[in-house]
Design a protein around this motif. Structure first.
Motif, PDB file in Angstrom:
ATOM      1  N   GLY A  50       0.803  -1.216   0.000  1.00  0.00           N
ATOM      2  CA  GLY A  50       0.000   0.000   0.000  1.00  0.00           C
ATOM      3  C   GLY A  50       0.836   1.266   0.000  1.00  0.00           C
ATOM      4  O   GLY A  50       0.294   2.370   0.155  1.00  0.00           O
ATOM      5  N   GLY A  51       2.143   1.114  -0.138  1.00  0.00           N
ATOM      6  CA  GLY A  51       3.022   2.278  -0.185  1.00  0.00           C
ATOM      7  C   GLY A  51       3.572   2.716   1.153  1.00  0.00           C
ATOM      8  O   GLY A  51       4.237   3.751   1.252  1.00  0.00           O
ATOM      9  N   GLY A  52       3.309   1.931   2.206  1.00  0.00           N
ATOM     10  CA  GLY A  52       3.765   2.302   3.538  1.00  0.00           C
ATOM     11  C   GLY A  52       5.143   1.754   3.866  1.00  0.00           C
ATOM     12  O   GLY A  52       5.767   1.046   3.068  1.00  0.00           O
ATOM     13  N   ASN A  53       5.595   2.061   5.057  1.00  0.00           N
ATOM     14  CA  ASN A  53       6.928   1.688   5.518  1.00  0.00           C
ATOM     15  C   ASN A  53       6.785   0.808   6.756  1.00  0.00           C
ATOM     16  O   ASN A  53       6.198   1.235   7.763  1.00  0.00           O
ATOM     17  N   ALA A  54       7.296  -0.413   6.695  1.00  0.00           N
ATOM     18  CA  ALA A  54       7.130  -1.334   7.813  1.00  0.00           C
ATOM     19  C   ALA A  54       8.261  -2.339   7.858  1.00  0.00           C
ATOM     20  O   ALA A  54       8.928  -2.610   6.855  1.00  0.00           O
ATOM     21  N   MET A  55       8.465  -2.895   9.071  1.00  0.00           N
ATOM     22  CA  MET A  55       9.430  -3.970   9.260  1.00  0.00           C
ATOM     23  C   MET A  55       8.869  -4.946  10.283  1.00  0.00           C
ATOM     24  O   MET A  55       8.077  -4.567  11.156  1.00  0.00           O
ATOM     25  N   ALA A  56       9.250  -6.201  10.172  1.00  0.00           N
ATOM     26  CA  ALA A  56       8.923  -7.197  11.186  1.00  0.00           C
ATOM     27  C   ALA A  56      10.136  -7.374  12.081  1.00  0.00           C
ATOM     28  O   ALA A  56      11.277  -7.345  11.606  1.00  0.00           O
ATOM     29  N   VAL A  57       9.910  -7.535  13.376  1.00  0.00           N
ATOM     30  CA  VAL A  57      11.025  -7.682  14.309  1.00  0.00           C
ATOM     31  C   VAL A  57      10.644  -8.702  15.382  1.00  0.00           C
ATOM     32  O   VAL A  57       9.634  -8.556  16.068  1.00  0.00           O
ATOM     33  N   GLN A  58      11.456  -9.746  15.497  1.00  0.00           N
ATOM     34  CA  GLN A  58      11.167 -10.827  16.438  1.00  0.00           C
ATOM     35  C   GLN A  58      11.668 -10.486  17.834  1.00  0.00           C
ATOM     36  O   GLN A  58      12.769  -9.973  18.002  1.00  0.00           O
ATOM     37  N   ALA A  59      10.862 -10.777  18.843  1.00  0.00           N
ATOM     38  CA  ALA A  59      11.293 -10.700  20.237  1.00  0.00           C
ATOM     39  C   ALA A  59      10.197 -11.268  21.119  1.00  0.00           C
ATOM     40  O   ALA A  59       9.015 -10.987  20.909  1.00  0.00           O
ATOM     41  N   ASP A  60      10.582 -12.051  22.093  1.00  0.00           N
ATOM     42  CA  ASP A  60       9.685 -12.465  23.165  1.00  0.00           C
ATOM     43  C   ASP A  60       9.734 -11.355  24.200  1.00  0.00           C
ATOM     44  O   ASP A  60      10.788 -11.118  24.817  1.00  0.00           O
ATOM     45  N   VAL A  61       8.622 -10.663  24.404  1.00  0.00           N
ATOM     46  CA  VAL A  61       8.652  -9.505  25.313  1.00  0.00           C
ATOM     47  C   VAL A  61       8.894  -9.919  26.760  1.00  0.00           C
ATOM     48  O   VAL A  61       9.183  -9.067  27.611  1.00  0.00           O
ATOM     49  N   GLY A  62       8.787 -11.208  27.046  1.00  0.00           N
ATOM     50  CA  GLY A  62       9.088 -11.696  28.384  1.00  0.00           C
ATOM     51  C   GLY A  62      10.568 -11.898  28.631  1.00  0.00           C
ATOM     52  O   GLY A  62      10.965 -12.329  29.721  1.00  0.00           O
ATOM     53  N   ASP A  63      11.399 -11.589  27.638  1.00  0.00           N
ATOM     54  CA  ASP A  63      12.845 -11.762  27.735  1.00  0.00           C
ATOM     55  C   ASP A  63      13.510 -10.398  27.546  1.00  0.00           C
ATOM     56  O   ASP A  63      13.467  -9.824  26.458  1.00  0.00           O
ATOM     57  N   GLU A  64      14.116  -9.867  28.589  1.00  0.00           N
ATOM     58  CA  GLU A  64      14.667  -8.516  28.547  1.00  0.00           C
ATOM     59  C   GLU A  64      15.680  -8.334  27.434  1.00  0.00           C
ATOM     60  O   GLU A  64      15.667  -7.315  26.726  1.00  0.00           O
ATOM     61  N   ALA A  65      16.581  -9.297  27.271  1.00  0.00           N
ATOM     62  CA  ALA A  65      17.623  -9.162  26.253  1.00  0.00           C
ATOM     63  C   ALA A  65      17.022  -9.070  24.860  1.00  0.00           C
ATOM     64  O   ALA A  65      17.497  -8.294  24.011  1.00  0.00           O
ATOM     65  N   GLN A  66      15.971  -9.842  24.600  1.00  0.00           N
ATOM     66  CA  GLN A  66      15.317  -9.789  23.299  1.00  0.00           C
ATOM     67  C   GLN A  66      14.618  -8.451  23.090  1.00  0.00           C
ATOM     68  O   GLN A  66      14.605  -7.913  21.976  1.00  0.00           O
ATOM     69  N   VAL A  67      14.034  -7.898  24.138  1.00  0.00           N
ATOM     70  CA  VAL A  67      13.375  -6.588  24.028  1.00  0.00           C
ATOM     71  C   VAL A  67      14.398  -5.505  23.689  1.00  0.00           C
ATOM     72  O   VAL A  67      14.176  -4.676  22.801  1.00  0.00           O
ATOM     73  N   ILE A  68      15.517  -5.507  24.382  1.00  0.00           N
ATOM     74  CA  ILE A  68      16.560  -4.517  24.119  1.00  0.00           C
ATOM     75  C   ILE A  68      17.047  -4.620  22.678  1.00  0.00           C
ATOM     76  O   ILE A  68      17.195  -3.601  21.975  1.00  0.00           O
ATOM     77  N   ALA A  69      17.277  -5.853  22.214  1.00  0.00           N
ATOM     78  CA  ALA A  69      17.726  -6.055  20.831  1.00  0.00           C
ATOM     79  C   ALA A  69      16.685  -5.575  19.833  1.00  0.00           C
ATOM     80  O   ALA A  69      17.022  -4.988  18.797  1.00  0.00           O
ATOM     81  N   MET A  70      15.406  -5.794  20.136  1.00  0.00           N
ATOM     82  CA  MET A  70      14.328  -5.352  19.256  1.00  0.00           C
ATOM     83  C   MET A  70      14.341  -3.828  19.110  1.00  0.00           C
ATOM     84  O   MET A  70      14.249  -3.300  17.989  1.00  0.00           O
ATOM     85  N   PHE A  71      14.455  -3.114  20.213  1.00  0.00           N
ATOM     86  CA  PHE A  71      14.468  -1.653  20.148  1.00  0.00           C
ATOM     87  C   PHE A  71      15.683  -1.150  19.368  1.00  0.00           C
ATOM     88  O   PHE A  71      15.579  -0.175  18.620  1.00  0.00           O
ATOM     89  N   GLN A  72      16.792  -1.818  19.528  1.00  0.00           N
ATOM     90  CA  GLN A  72      17.995  -1.421  18.784  1.00  0.00           C
ATOM     91  C   GLN A  72      17.797  -1.604  17.281  1.00  0.00           C
ATOM     92  O   GLN A  72      18.265  -0.780  16.484  1.00  0.00           O
ATOM     93  N   LYS A  73      17.106  -2.665  16.885  1.00  0.00           N
ATOM     94  CA  LYS A  73      16.835  -2.890  15.463  1.00  0.00           C
ATOM     95  C   LYS A  73      15.901  -1.813  14.903  1.00  0.00           C
ATOM     96  O   LYS A  73      16.082  -1.345  13.775  1.00  0.00           O
ATOM     97  N   VAL A  74      14.919  -1.424  15.698  1.00  0.00           N
ATOM     98  CA  VAL A  74      14.008  -0.361  15.263  1.00  0.00           C
ATOM     99  C   VAL A  74      14.770   0.960  15.147  1.00  0.00           C
ATOM    100  O   VAL A  74      14.586   1.719  14.191  1.00  0.00           O
ATOM    101  N   ASP A  75      15.644   1.237  16.118  1.00  0.00           N
ATOM    102  CA  ASP A  75      16.481   2.447  16.060  1.00  0.00           C
ATOM    103  C   ASP A  75      17.265   2.487  14.749  1.00  0.00           C
ATOM    104  O   ASP A  75      17.326   3.528  14.073  1.00  0.00           O
TER     105      ASP A  75
END
Length: 248
Positions: A50-75
């Motif tokens: 549809g012309g938008g901008n998006a990405m998929a990013v894996q992380a189990d939100v119950g795992d702190e290290a995965q959450v931190i890595a997810m935010f870094q990928k979005v950054d």
């Protein structure tokens, strides 16, 4: 400035509907998923088609290290975050409290409550003027169950959402002077796959007669409420717990 939104649990149900609506309104959208990459990739593909901008990013939100890595990928991909929807959550099989194991309770609160805290923590570190950010908005997904208690079914789930309500109010007041608004949406009986994951795929429809409006809600109706709370139209709204329950 581009609006950058991260939605946890964004591959299906309310999360997917929110991702699609946000993208249609110009947000760059990060679609988080825990295990179902196919569903998240489909949401991203639809947005891009549809012309938008998006990405998929894996992380189990119950795992702190995965959450931190997810935010870094979005950054790295989109730059500084401006919006977060804490949508990821779980239910379990129907049970009374005297039948619940500690393992069940720990899973419930690790994902539904601690996961939301950690995601919000990372978002605040990016949005807050205290950290050099330009502000933003957080919407937590609670539930009408926080008011009703879900006796005989999911008291643990209801209690986790009660915690989200309190968390929303406290965090909102904590960061109100730092350019961040924090609100929650409390959905009622919504036709999504979460009921099936709890072993009751027809639960929403079976309980629909108990709703004053005599029907279930849709994921799109919840998404509309979320996007309003994220938008400039809600610029003076923080600490709100918005019921979207058909009157239930």
């Amino acid at each position: 400035m581009d609006q950058v939104l991260l939605i946890t649990g964004g591959g299906r149900g309310i999360g997917a509907a929110t991702a699609l609506l946000a993208a249609s309104r110009g947000y760059a959208v990060a679609v988080n998923y825990a295990t179902n990459s196919l569903a998240a990739d489909e949401v991203v593909r639809t947005i891009r088609d549809g012309g938008g901008n998006a990405m998929a990013v894996q992380a189990d939100v119950g795992d702190e290290a995965q959450v931190i890595a997810m935010f870094q990928k979005v950054d790295a991909r989109f730059g500084r975050l401006t919006a977060l929807v804490n949508n990821a959550g779980v239910v379990d099989q129907m049970a009374r409290v005297d039948e619940m194991s500690v393992a069940r309770l720990e899973r419930m609160f690790r994902i539904n409550v601690i996961g939301s805290f950690v995601c919000a923590r990372e978002a605040v570190r990016r949005m807050s003027t205290r950290y050099g950010g330009s502000g933003g908005a957080i919407v937590n997904i609670s539930s009408g169950a926080a008011r009703l208690g879900s006796p005989g079914q999911y008291v643990d789930y209801a209690a986790s959402k009660g915690a989200i309500d309190t968390f929303t109010i406290g965090l909102a007041k904590e960061v109100a002077e730092e350019g961040i608004r924090v609100n929650a949406v409390r959905p009622g009986l919504i036709d999504t796959e979460i009921h099936a994951s709890g072993g009751l795929p027809d639960r929403a429809f079976e309980l629909a007669p108990t709703v004053p409006m005599k029907r279930t809600g849709t994921a799109e109706e919840i998404a509309g409420a979320i996007l309003w709370l994220l938008s400039p139209e809600a610029s003076y709204t923080t600490t709100a717990l918005l019921d979207v329950t058909g009157g239930r």
